[in-house]
Design an enzyme around this catalytic site. Structure first.
Site, mmCIF file in Angstrom:
data_model
loop_
_atom_site.group_PDB
_atom_site.id
_atom_site.type_symbol
_atom_site.label_atom_id
_atom_site.label_comp_id
_atom_site.label_asym_id
_atom_site.label_seq_id
_atom_site.Cartn_x
_atom_site.Cartn_y
_atom_site.Cartn_z
ATOM 1 N N ASN A 1 3.572 -1.554 1.032
ATOM 2 C CA ASN A 1 2.685 -0.742 1.356
ATOM 3 C C ASN A 1 3.798 -0.298 2.377
ATOM 4 O O ASN A 1 3.971 -0.001 3.231
ATOM 5 C CB ASN A 1 2.609 -2.002 2.402
ATOM 6 C CG ASN A 1 0.681 -2.180 2.842
ATOM 7 O OD1 ASN A 1 0.035 -0.778 3.146
ATOM 8 N ND2 ASN A 1 0.129 -3.077 2.687
ATOM 9 N N ARG B 1 0.237 0.728 -2.389
ATOM 10 C CA ARG B 1 -1.054 0.778 -2.557
ATOM 11 C C ARG B 1 -1.452 2.355 -1.298
ATOM 12 O O ARG B 1 -0.840 2.774 -0.635
ATOM 13 C CB ARG B 1 -0.815 0.038 -1.139
ATOM 14 C CG ARG B 1 -2.635 0.376 0.439
ATOM 15 C CD ARG B 1 -2.272 -0.322 0.956
ATOM 16 N NE ARG B 1 -3.638 -0.324 2.268
ATOM 17 C CZ ARG B 1 -3.359 -0.332 3.481
ATOM 18 N NH1 ARG B 1 -2.028 0.631 3.568
ATOM 19 N NH2 ARG B 1 -4.226 0.727 4.401
ATOM 20 N N HIS C 1 -9.469 0.496 3.710
ATOM 21 C CA HIS C 1 -9.369 -0.982 3.719
ATOM 22 C C HIS C 1 -9.919 -1.534 2.276
ATOM 23 O O HIS C 1 -10.165 -3.116 2.850
ATOM 24 C CB HIS C 1 -9.592 -1.557 4.976
ATOM 25 C CG HIS C 1 -9.015 -0.667 6.624
ATOM 26 N ND1 HIS C 1 -9.316 -0.510 7.275
ATOM 27 C CD2 HIS C 1 -7.956 -0.497 6.074
ATOM 28 C CE1 HIS C 1 -8.289 -0.497 8.385
ATOM 29 N NE2 HIS C 1 -7.647 -0.397 7.873
ATOM 30 N N ARG D 1 -6.574 6.010 16.969
ATOM 31 C CA ARG D 1 -7.571 6.249 16.854
ATOM 32 C C ARG D 1 -8.619 6.816 17.157
ATOM 33 O O ARG D 1 -9.440 5.320 17.871
ATOM 34 C CB ARG D 1 -8.049 6.972 14.964
ATOM 35 C CG ARG D 1 -6.829 6.914 14.145
ATOM 36 C CD ARG D 1 -6.945 6.435 12.315
ATOM 37 N NE ARG D 1 -6.082 5.944 11.832
ATOM 38 C CZ ARG D 1 -6.002 5.115 10.856
ATOM 39 N NH1 ARG D 1 -7.135 4.677 10.315
ATOM 40 N NH2 ARG D 1 -5.003 4.358 10.541
ATOM 41 N N GLU E 1 -2.967 -8.720 1.568
ATOM 42 C CA GLU E 1 -2.828 -6.953 0.524
ATOM 43 C C GLU E 1 -2.014 -7.162 -0.489
ATOM 44 O O GLU E 1 -2.341 -6.724 -1.309
ATOM 45 C CB GLU E 1 -2.846 -5.857 1.190
ATOM 46 C CG GLU E 1 -4.448 -6.041 2.449
ATOM 47 C CD GLU E 1 -3.948 -4.726 2.965
ATOM 48 O OE1 GLU E 1 -5.093 -3.431 3.104
ATOM 49 O OE2 GLU E 1 -3.141 -4.415 3.947
#
Length: 396
Positions: free
Chosen positions: A7, A85, A174, A236, A379
């Site tokens: 990841n 990922r 996501h 962000r 994840e």
């Protein structure tokens, strides 16, 4: 199968060795054997192996991946596959795929759409394919969970020929986290219903987004063509009037690309607070620091707007799912968001909310019409499970 899960974040790279297989009923049947990561690659980089931290030599993502492999050594001698990922798969990749040169070229082409993630992920893939050349490498794309968005949800109001020419549409991100959260909720829902669940899921971490989920796919999501749109995030800006880009480019003598980079790296909670993107610190500071207080209010207000809109898109939902590190470790944020939905039957249990830290749990009362669940977004387990299904020839 023993699968190495990779990841790659904007300033970190994490590797986990997971035991799973397609014969397992779900991702939850997987087991993590070991974990290591290099964090803060843009600053004071450090290596963490099974919770033990020391300074890292690496200053770039690929170097970090190599340093982890060197540290783990013989622990990785029986890896059967590596799964990576990837944030952006465009419209092309709707399912996991074995990585070959064609896939690598496509990942490179998509770097402009996910500038904080796809390039460094590609560099890590190149490093690990070189070090582990004899096992299959698999890419799982965050965008794939949103591949069935209805046309009215993914279409921007620009000329269709421009959209087609440049692949301009809402992709959403996501997805791996949302797939895990939705599947996990399907396993633990308490009403015994066999019908697909309609839920609104909120993922809050370094990147933040909301998704309206109907069964096994999303029908609306807050991130757009790139991960910049939507909620206020760590660094962000999220939703912003496009006219601001022209204004900043003109007044600050910057190119459009430089302004977009500014909105990606120097906006969000950190910019608003002037302090940090860590919500736990901001909650501690908010009583005496007006900027910290405003940052949290702006952050939560944007979440409430999206959740309310998505409840309407779904024509009602049975649960609000809360995942990602902020949801998992900051009860104040959960309380601030959930209290806005008392009108539709969400009754927050203050005790449950306070006690649910870094673990799964329902934080609404037993009598709520709309329930709220904290579901840590695993994840790693989902990525390993999906890779095993691909390699062993079954569908996820």
């Amino acid at each position: 199968m023993r699968i190495l899960v990779v990841n790659t974040g904007s300033s970190s790279v994490q590797l986990q060795l997971v035991v799973t297989g397609a014969a397992h009923a779900s991702a939850d049947d997987a087991k993590v054997e070991l974990a290591a990561k290099v964090e803060s690659l843009k600053g004071d980089a450090h290596l963490v192996v099974d919770g033990k931290r020391r300074p890292a030599k690496a200053r770039q993502h690929a170097e970090g991946a190599r340093e982890i492999l060197d540290t783990l050594g013989e622990s990785l001698r029986e890896v059967h596959a590596v799964v990576h990922r990837l944030v952006h798969g465009g419209a092309r990749y709707r399912e996991p795929v074995r990585i070959d040169e064609e896939v690598m070229a496509a990942i490179r082409d998509l770097e402009t759409l996910a500038p904080l993630h796809n390039r460094v992920a590609r560099e890590v893939i190149e490093a690990l394919r070189e070090r582990l050349p004899d096992v299959p490498h698999v890419a799982v794309f965050d965008t794939s969970f949103h591949a069935r968005l209805p046309e009215q949800a993914f279409t921007y109001a620009i000329a269709p020929e421009l959209a087609r020419a440049y692949g301009i549409r809402r992709y959403g991100f996501h997805g791996t986290a949302y797939r895990y959260m939705a599947n996990r909720y399907a396993d633990i829902r308490e009403n015994g219903s066999s019908r697909p669940a309609k839920v609104v899921a909120v993922h809050l971490g370094g990147g933040c987004s909301v998704a309206a989920i109907d069964g096994d796919h999303s029908v609306e999501t807050s991130m757009g063509m790139t991960p910049l749109e939507g909620l206020v995030m760590g660094t962000r800006a999220g939703d912003i009037d496009p006219g601001i880009i022209e204004l900043l480019a003109t007044r600050e003598n910057k190119s459009a690309a430089e302004v977009v980079d500014l909105l990606n790296r120097a906006g969000g909670l950190k910019a608003l607070s002037g302090l940090t993107e860590d919500t736990r610190v901001l909650v501690e500071e908010m009583a005496t620091n007006p900027r910290a207080a405003l940052a949290l209010e702006v952050f939560c207000h944007r979440i409430v707007k999206y959740v309310g809109a998505y409840l309407a898109v779904l024509d009602g939902a049975e649960a609000l799912l809360l995942g990602g590190v902020i949801n998992e470790n900051t009860p104040w944020v959960r309380e601030r968001v959930c209290r806005q939905f008392a009108w539709c039957g969400l009754e927050l249990d203050a005790g449950r909310n306070a006690d649910t830290i870094d673990r799964e749990g329902r934080i609404s009362t037993d009598t709520s019409r709309l329930h709220a669940w904290v579901i840590p977004a695993r994840e790693d387990l989902q990525l390993a499970f999906e890779a095993a299904c691909l390699i062993e020839g079954t569908r996820t």
